[in-house]
Design a protein around this motif. Structure first.
Motif, PDB file in Angstrom:
ATOM      1  N   VAL A   1       0.629  -3.535  -6.100  1.00 63.78           N
ATOM      2  CA  VAL A   1       0.655  -2.263  -5.387  1.00 63.78           C
ATOM      3  C   VAL A   1      -0.700  -1.582  -5.483  1.00 63.78           C
ATOM      4  O   VAL A   1      -1.248  -1.423  -6.582  1.00 63.78           O
ATOM      5  CB  VAL A   1       1.735  -1.311  -5.949  1.00 63.78           C
ATOM      6  CG1 VAL A   1       1.742   0.013  -5.173  1.00 63.78           C
ATOM      7  CG2 VAL A   1       3.104  -1.955  -5.911  1.00 63.78           C
ATOM      8  N   ILE A   2      -1.251  -1.206  -4.316  1.00 55.14           N
ATOM      9  CA  ILE A   2      -2.486  -0.435  -4.255  1.00 55.14           C
ATOM     10  C   ILE A   2      -2.120   0.960  -3.765  1.00 55.14           C
ATOM     11  O   ILE A   2      -1.461   1.108  -2.731  1.00 55.14           O
ATOM     12  CB  ILE A   2      -3.512  -1.084  -3.309  1.00 55.14           C
ATOM     13  CG1 ILE A   2      -3.961  -2.443  -3.887  1.00 55.14           C
ATOM     14  CG2 ILE A   2      -4.720  -0.178  -3.097  1.00 55.14           C
ATOM     15  CD1 ILE A   2      -4.852  -3.251  -2.960  1.00 55.14           C
ATOM     16  N   VAL A   3      -2.526   1.975  -4.519  1.00 56.45           N
ATOM     17  CA  VAL A   3      -2.172   3.356  -4.196  1.00 56.45           C
ATOM     18  C   VAL A   3      -3.393   4.080  -3.627  1.00 56.45           C
ATOM     19  O   VAL A   3      -4.469   4.051  -4.221  1.00 56.45           O
ATOM     20  CB  VAL A   3      -1.645   4.107  -5.430  1.00 56.45           C
ATOM     21  CG1 VAL A   3      -1.183   5.511  -5.028  1.00 56.45           C
ATOM     22  CG2 VAL A   3      -0.492   3.348  -6.076  1.00 56.45           C
TER      23      VAL A   3
ATOM     24  N   PHE B   1       0.857  -1.192   0.000  1.00 54.24           N
ATOM     25  CA  PHE B   1       0.000   0.000   0.000  1.00 54.24           C
ATOM     26  C   PHE B   1       0.889   1.235   0.000  1.00 54.24           C
ATOM     27  O   PHE B   1       1.689   1.430   0.914  1.00 54.24           O
ATOM     28  CB  PHE B   1      -0.909   0.012   1.233  1.00 54.24           C
ATOM     29  CG  PHE B   1      -2.219  -0.691   1.033  1.00 54.24           C
ATOM     30  CD1 PHE B   1      -3.403   0.008   0.949  1.00 54.24           C
ATOM     31  CD2 PHE B   1      -2.261  -2.074   0.902  1.00 54.24           C
ATOM     32  CE1 PHE B   1      -4.614  -0.640   0.755  1.00 54.24           C
ATOM     33  CE2 PHE B   1      -3.456  -2.742   0.705  1.00 54.24           C
ATOM     34  CZ  PHE B   1      -4.652  -2.022   0.631  1.00 54.24           C
ATOM     35  N   SER B   2       0.721   2.058  -1.024  1.00 52.96           N
ATOM     36  CA  SER B   2       1.521   3.267  -1.148  1.00 52.96           C
ATOM     37  C   SER B   2       0.600   4.484  -1.156  1.00 52.96           C
ATOM     38  O   SER B   2      -0.610   4.361  -1.271  1.00 52.96           O
ATOM     39  CB  SER B   2       2.351   3.219  -2.439  1.00 52.96           C
ATOM     40  OG  SER B   2       3.278   4.284  -2.479  1.00 52.96           O
ATOM     41  N   GLY B   3       1.196   5.664  -1.013  1.00 53.24           N
ATOM     42  CA  GLY B   3       0.433   6.905  -0.976  1.00 53.24           C
ATOM     43  C   GLY B   3       1.145   7.929  -0.124  1.00 53.24           C
ATOM     44  O   GLY B   3       2.059   7.605   0.629  1.00 53.24           O
ATOM     45  N   LEU B   4       0.725   9.170  -0.239  1.00 53.76           N
ATOM     46  CA  LEU B   4       1.338  10.232   0.542  1.00 53.76           C
ATOM     47  C   LEU B   4       0.921  10.146   2.003  1.00 53.76           C
ATOM     48  O   LEU B   4      -0.114   9.556   2.326  1.00 53.76           O
ATOM     49  CB  LEU B   4       0.947  11.608  -0.032  1.00 53.76           C
ATOM     50  CG  LEU B   4       1.337  11.887  -1.490  1.00 53.76           C
ATOM     51  CD1 LEU B   4       0.881  13.276  -1.894  1.00 53.76           C
ATOM     52  CD2 LEU B   4       2.835  11.729  -1.706  1.00 53.76           C
TER      53      LEU B   4
ATOM     54  N   ILE C   1       8.578  -0.650  -1.781  1.00 56.75           N
ATOM     55  CA  ILE C   1       7.294  -1.055  -2.359  1.00 56.75           C
ATOM     56  C   ILE C   1       7.516  -1.824  -3.657  1.00 56.75           C
ATOM     57  O   ILE C   1       6.938  -2.895  -3.883  1.00 56.75           O
ATOM     58  CB  ILE C   1       6.403   0.181  -2.622  1.00 56.75           C
ATOM     59  CG1 ILE C   1       5.803   0.703  -1.309  1.00 56.75           C
ATOM     60  CG2 ILE C   1       5.301  -0.127  -3.623  1.00 56.75           C
ATOM     61  CD1 ILE C   1       4.649  -0.101  -0.769  1.00 56.75           C
ATOM     62  N   LEU C   2       8.381  -1.305  -4.510  1.00 57.64           N
ATOM     63  CA  LEU C   2       8.634  -1.936  -5.806  1.00 57.64           C
ATOM     64  C   LEU C   2       9.429  -3.226  -5.656  1.00 57.64           C
ATOM     65  O   LEU C   2       9.224  -4.183  -6.409  1.00 57.64           O
ATOM     66  CB  LEU C   2       9.388  -0.964  -6.724  1.00 57.64           C
ATOM     67  CG  LEU C   2       8.618   0.293  -7.149  1.00 57.64           C
ATOM     68  CD1 LEU C   2       9.542   1.280  -7.836  1.00 57.64           C
ATOM     69  CD2 LEU C   2       7.463  -0.075  -8.060  1.00 57.64           C
TER      70      LEU C   2
ATOM     71  N   ARG D   1      -3.739   5.470   4.574  1.00 57.37           N
ATOM     72  CA  ARG D   1      -3.255   4.079   4.580  1.00 57.37           C
ATOM     73  C   ARG D   1      -3.273   3.489   5.983  1.00 57.37           C
ATOM     74  O   ARG D   1      -3.830   2.407   6.208  1.00 57.37           O
ATOM     75  CB  ARG D   1      -1.827   4.012   4.026  1.00 57.37           C
ATOM     76  CG  ARG D   1      -1.661   4.508   2.607  1.00 57.37           C
ATOM     77  CD  ARG D   1      -0.190   4.683   2.260  1.00 57.37           C
ATOM     78  NE  ARG D   1       0.452   5.588   3.203  1.00 57.37           N
ATOM     79  CZ  ARG D   1       1.761   5.746   3.316  1.00 57.37           C
ATOM     80  NH1 ARG D   1       2.579   5.023   2.577  1.00 57.37           N
ATOM     81  NH2 ARG D   1       2.264   6.592   4.184  1.00 57.37           N
ATOM     82  N   THR D   2      -2.649   4.187   6.930  1.00 58.14           N
ATOM     83  CA  THR D   2      -2.587   3.679   8.303  1.00 58.14           C
ATOM     84  C   THR D   2      -3.980   3.585   8.924  1.00 58.14           C
ATOM     85  O   THR D   2      -4.284   2.629   9.644  1.00 58.14           O
ATOM     86  CB  THR D   2      -1.679   4.583   9.154  1.00 58.14           C
ATOM     87  OG1 THR D   2      -0.324   4.437   8.692  1.00 58.14           O
ATOM     88  CG2 THR D   2      -1.738   4.201  10.627  1.00 58.14           C
TER      89      THR D   2
END
Length: 493
Positions: free
Chosen positions: A463-465, A282-285, A456-457, A290-291
């Protein structure tokens, strides 16, 4: 300010932590201090700032022998330490935290709140930080709390600033802003001691690199005259063939599924699946949600609506105990406050979720419990003298391993890892990645939240953004790139 430390030695009881360390820093430079967890980096800095007294060695500041009796004296003399673990007061406001113990007062002793607010706003503006000064710190994310610590240090007009993993909880945007600030500080002749395990940062921001291993300074080199592989070799005493070990697990059927998870003002309509043996990143700013999603999955925060399925069966999770009973583990990003009981021993922290398995007729089989803890400590290479040591005595990376050990110990079907390698050195990172692969081989479904795009990569099968509380997109391993992830994370499609 120029600082030179020579032949520094320090022992705690029979444990020799520093066995002869040389380190120096010049005004206007960024000097990276690197080494595996337990190498002695933090102890060396604690000696410089007066928290500990060296057993032997010499400290020279601006040409004179000098040592500080405590961190406050060090700060008053221009040496500031931004610790990896935040030193904030959760129940107090941001403004109160910024000036605690350093309030601006008039001749009558009245606090000059207006002037303090003006200074805080100016500092935040320089940092590019948008945080309400009247907000309680407990409501802020770990990344926001880290920015407060950085702001506090900048407001002391320090001449030497020690930064211990300053970007561990920051977004890419916040990291770039921090680097701009460091560049500005360099032009003002401020010296920066930069402790980090992120190689790309070290080579981007530092002028020199000193590597420590097992309490000894191994080498100091100009950054432009060394390489990533050279630094790793000096840190671990061997070559690391690959930072991200190959994953060979067979991905099976869907184990975990969510449908339409929603929490007002946090996230909305979150739907995804995780299969047996799969690692979903899980990625994102920072602040994207996310948390918050993971906390709700584990029952820490209550969902407003949505459904959760485990092995095809709809389940209800109202609290962490229910999640654990269902075979769901959660490694929280804030290990100090939520992942560990710091006053308890390493053994007790590892065995706590599994304690029922060691109980017979109301009595705990302590021998079995100790064997269990010993096995996991050895498997995860937790560096400690004894399993009965307080977990607070461990380095940050080893504390993270203890948190991971307790969830492995319960035999989780689903393992949620929120920033699993935050503050962990390069060698320990690879051990954690290998462990994740082994768990995937056993069919565990793994969800990993990370702000480190290379991680992440390098680790994820998919990968879910997340962008502003919504799923912005999903990328297969074969199509995922840093550019695509960042585009989705910032609202592009």
């Amino acid at each position: 300010m120029e600082v030179k430390m020579t032949g520094i030695r320090k022992s705690f009881g029979s444990n020799s932590v520093l066995r002869g360390v040389d380190f120096d820093i010049q005004a206007g430079e960024v000097h990276a201090l690197m080494g595996e967890n337990g190498a002695g980096k933090s102890t060396l800095m604690n000696i410089l700032t007066g928290l500990h007294k060296e057993d032997a060695g010499e400290i020279v500041i601006n040409g004179e022998n000098k040592r500080f009796d405590n961190p406050k004296e060090a700060e008053e003399n221009g040496v500031s330490f931004i610790h990896q673990e935040m030193n904030t007061w959760p129940e107090m406001t941001v403004l109160e935290n910024l000036f605690i113990g350093k309030e601006l007062k008039n001749k009558m002793g009245w606090v000059k709140t207006k002037e303090m607010r003006t200074l805080a706003e100016a500092t935040f503006a320089d940092l590019g930080v948008q945080i309400e000064l009247d907000e309680d710190v407990k409501k802020l994310s770990v990344g926001q709390q880290q920015m407060i610590e950085i702001a506090k240090s900048l407001m002391t007009n320090a001449q030497v600033i020690i930064m211990d993993e300053p970007t561990a909880a920051l977004t890419e945007r916040e990291i770039e802003m921090l680097f701009k600030i460091i560049h500005t500080l360099k032009t003002k002749n401020v010296a920066i001691i930069y402790i980090s395990h992120r190689m790309e940062e070290i080579f981007k921001i530092s002028d020199r690199i000193t590597v420590m291993r097992d309490g000894v300074s191994i080498d100091t080199s100009l950054t432009k005259e060394t390489t990533n592989d050279d630094v790793v070799r000096k840190m671990v005493g061997r070559d690391l063939e690959d930072y991200y070990p190959k994953k060979h697990s067979k991905i099976g059927e869907v184990v975990f599924e969510t449908k339409g998870l929603t929490k007002e003002n946090r996230f909305e309509n979150i739907s995804f699946t995780v299969k047996a043996g799969e690692i979903v990143g899980f990625s994102g700013l920072m602040g994207a949600g996310r948390t918050e999603i993971m906390r709700s999955l584990f029952g820490i925060d209550e969902l407003d609506q949505g459904e959760i399925y485990l092995e095809g069966e709809k389940i209800t999770i109202k609290n962490p105990s229910m999640a654990i009973a269902k075979g769901i583990g959660f490694l929280t990003e804030n290990r100090k406050e939520e992942g560990l009981i710091l006053d308890y021993s390493i053994r007790d922290n590892i065995s706590l979720p599994s304690i029922d398995g060691f109980s017979k007729k109301g009595l705990i089989d302590t021998h079995a419990e100790s064997d269990f803890a010993k096995l996991l400590m050895e498997r995860l290479h937790v560096k400690a003298e004894d399993q009965f040591d307080s977990v607070s005595s461990l380095s940050g990376g080893n504390q993270q391993k203890v948190v991971l050990a307790k969830w492995i110990g319960i035999g989780s079907k689903v393992l949620i890892l929120d920033e699993p390698t935050r503050g962990v050195d390069v060698g320990a990172k690879r051990e954690i990645y290998q462990l994740m692969n082994e768990l995937a081989d056993r069919g565990v479904a793994i969800i990993m939240v990370s702000s480190d795009l290379p991680e992440i990569l390098g680790v994820s099968d998919r990968v879910i953004v997340i962008h502003e509380g919504h799923v912005a997109g999903e990328l297969a391993k074969t199509e995922a790139t840093e550019e695509k992830i960042m585009k989705l994370a910032t609202g592009g499609y």
